[in-house]
Design an enzyme around this catalytic site. Structure first.
Site, PDB file in Angstrom:
ATOM      1  N   GLY A 245    -117.989 -38.430  -2.925  1.00  0.00           N
ATOM      2  CA  GLY A 245    -117.750 -36.998  -2.936  1.00  0.00           C
ATOM      3  C   GLY A 245    -117.001 -36.607  -4.197  1.00  0.00           C
ATOM      4  O   GLY A 245    -116.226 -37.411  -4.737  1.00  0.00           O
TER       5      GLY A 245
ATOM      6  N   HIS B  42    -112.155 -33.796   3.380  1.00  0.00           N
ATOM      7  CA  HIS B  42    -111.491 -34.232   2.142  1.00  0.00           C
ATOM      8  C   HIS B  42    -111.921 -33.343   0.963  1.00  0.00           C
ATOM      9  O   HIS B  42    -111.080 -32.889   0.176  1.00  0.00           O
ATOM     10  CB  HIS B  42    -111.864 -35.701   1.894  1.00  0.00           C
ATOM     11  CG  HIS B  42    -111.327 -36.304   0.636  1.00  0.00           C
ATOM     12  ND1 HIS B  42    -110.488 -37.396   0.630  1.00  0.00           N
ATOM     13  CD2 HIS B  42    -111.525 -35.983  -0.676  1.00  0.00           C
ATOM     14  CE1 HIS B  42    -110.184 -37.712  -0.631  1.00  0.00           C
ATOM     15  NE2 HIS B  42    -110.801 -36.868  -1.442  1.00  0.00           N
ATOM     16  N   GLU B  43    -113.233 -33.077   0.857  1.00  0.00           N
ATOM     17  CA  GLU B  43    -113.721 -32.274  -0.278  1.00  0.00           C
ATOM     18  C   GLU B  43    -113.302 -30.816  -0.148  1.00  0.00           C
ATOM     19  O   GLU B  43    -112.948 -30.172  -1.148  1.00  0.00           O
ATOM     20  CB  GLU B  43    -115.245 -32.391  -0.408  1.00  0.00           C
ATOM     21  CG  GLU B  43    -115.771 -33.802  -0.674  1.00  0.00           C
ATOM     22  CD  GLU B  43    -115.044 -34.536  -1.798  1.00  0.00           C
ATOM     23  OE1 GLU B  43    -114.620 -33.893  -2.784  1.00  0.00           O
ATOM     24  OE2 GLU B  43    -114.861 -35.757  -1.681  1.00  0.00           O
TER      25      GLU B  43
ATOM     26  N   HIS C 240    -109.852 -30.346  -1.346  1.00  0.00           N
ATOM     27  CA  HIS C 240    -109.754 -30.248  -2.816  1.00  0.00           C
ATOM     28  C   HIS C 240    -109.886 -28.798  -3.283  1.00  0.00           C
ATOM     29  O   HIS C 240    -109.259 -28.384  -4.262  1.00  0.00           O
ATOM     30  CB  HIS C 240    -110.869 -31.059  -3.479  1.00  0.00           C
ATOM     31  CG  HIS C 240    -110.534 -32.506  -3.720  1.00  0.00           C
ATOM     32  ND1 HIS C 240    -109.462 -32.907  -4.487  1.00  0.00           N
ATOM     33  CD2 HIS C 240    -111.152 -33.642  -3.314  1.00  0.00           C
ATOM     34  CE1 HIS C 240    -109.443 -34.243  -4.536  1.00  0.00           C
ATOM     35  NE2 HIS C 240    -110.449 -34.711  -3.831  1.00  0.00           N
TER      36      HIS C 240
ATOM     37  N   CYS D  51    -109.783 -41.525  -3.311  1.00  0.00           N
ATOM     38  CA  CYS D  51    -110.161 -40.305  -4.029  1.00  0.00           C
ATOM     39  C   CYS D  51    -110.388 -40.658  -5.492  1.00  0.00           C
ATOM     40  O   CYS D  51    -109.607 -41.413  -6.070  1.00  0.00           O
ATOM     41  CB  CYS D  51    -109.046 -39.268  -3.902  1.00  0.00           C
ATOM     42  SG  CYS D  51    -109.392 -37.726  -4.755  1.00  0.00           S
ATOM     43  N   LEU D  52    -111.434 -40.099  -6.092  1.00  0.00           N
ATOM     44  CA  LEU D  52    -111.725 -40.411  -7.492  1.00  0.00           C
ATOM     45  C   LEU D  52    -110.605 -39.920  -8.416  1.00  0.00           C
ATOM     46  O   LEU D  52    -110.476 -40.405  -9.532  1.00  0.00           O
ATOM     47  CB  LEU D  52    -113.069 -39.798  -7.909  1.00  0.00           C
ATOM     48  CG  LEU D  52    -114.289 -40.383  -7.178  1.00  0.00           C
ATOM     49  CD1 LEU D  52    -115.578 -39.751  -7.684  1.00  0.00           C
ATOM     50  CD2 LEU D  52    -114.335 -41.898  -7.314  1.00  0.00           C
TER      51      LEU D  52
ATOM     52  N   GLN E 202    -111.874 -31.271  -9.565  1.00  0.00           N
ATOM     53  CA  GLN E 202    -111.645 -32.619 -10.105  1.00  0.00           C
ATOM     54  C   GLN E 202    -112.238 -32.793 -11.498  1.00  0.00           C
ATOM     55  O   GLN E 202    -111.879 -33.719 -12.216  1.00  0.00           O
ATOM     56  CB  GLN E 202    -112.232 -33.684  -9.168  1.00  0.00           C
ATOM     57  CG  GLN E 202    -111.531 -33.773  -7.817  1.00  0.00           C
ATOM     58  CD  GLN E 202    -112.150 -34.844  -6.952  1.00  0.00           C
ATOM     59  OE1 GLN E 202    -113.120 -34.594  -6.253  1.00  0.00           O
ATOM     60  NE2 GLN E 202    -111.605 -36.049  -7.008  1.00  0.00           N
TER      61      GLN E 202
HETATM   62 NI    NI Z   1    -110.996 -36.688  -3.522  1.00  0.00          NI
END
Ligand code: NI
Length: 181
Positions: free
Chosen positions: A56, A145-146, A149, A103-104, A61
């Site tokens: 995701g 989660h997304e 963000h 998380c990225l 981000q």
């Molecule tokens: Ni994330």
């Protein structure tokens, strides 16, 4: 898993990490006038997510303050890209589920996060059509989660302050060591 990662035709974008303020701001709803910009960004978002590799990626981000994200859980290692424009949680279950998340934007950091076990999410796709997803398990956690963000919330915000600060300090230390070579 990496062998199944599709070569997306986009350009890999840099992924922002804390304490970048973009990760902490609210995003603006995608309107009709934004759709062209969003559609142009989608191949780059997918390319960035697949290359990471991740399941995701939300617009903030990669430095875009608009309310959209991409996900792909790669069921059976087969690409299944989903575009989430203006996603909103419209129902949550009363029961909770605990799942390890990463998380990225927080590479190498993982922790158990407790969230509603099932959610219904309403969103638009890249053509502006509205959809509703009923999700449980990994998809339910990924959607929440997304969407977090898009409201400036990171998964570590669901942890105790002690655990959150420990993970953020560990990330900062690892990044300093990386920068020092
Ligand atoms: Ni994330």
């Amino acid at each position: 898993m990496t062998s199944a990662t599709p070569a997306a035709p986009g350009t890999k974008l840099p992924i922002l990490m804390p304490p970048h303020p973009m990760l902490r701001g609210r995003t603006r709803r995608v309107g009709p006038a934004d759709m062209e910009q969003v559609r142009a960004l989608l191949p780059d978002m997918f390319a960035t997510m697949y290359a990471a590799p991740g399941i995701g990626l939300a617009a903030p981000q990669v430095g875009v303050g608009l309310r959209f994200a991409v996900i792909d859980l790669m069921p059976n290692e087969t690409p299944a890209p989903v575009v989430l424009i203006n996603p909103e949680v419209i129902r949550v279950s009363e029961d909770w589920a605990v799942r390890e998340e990463g998380c990225l934007s927080l590479p190498g950091q993982y922790a158990d996060v407790t969230r509603p076990a099932r959610v219904a999410v309403r969103h638009q796709d890249a053509n502006g059509a509205t959809h509703e997803i009923e999700a449980e398990g990994l998809l339910a956690a990924c959607l929440q989660h997304e969407i977090d963000h898009l409201d400036g919330v990171l998964f570590v915000d669901h942890l105790s302050a002690l655990k959150r600060n420990m993970l953020l300090r560990k990330l900062a230390k690892e990044r300093r060591q990386m920068a020092a070579g």
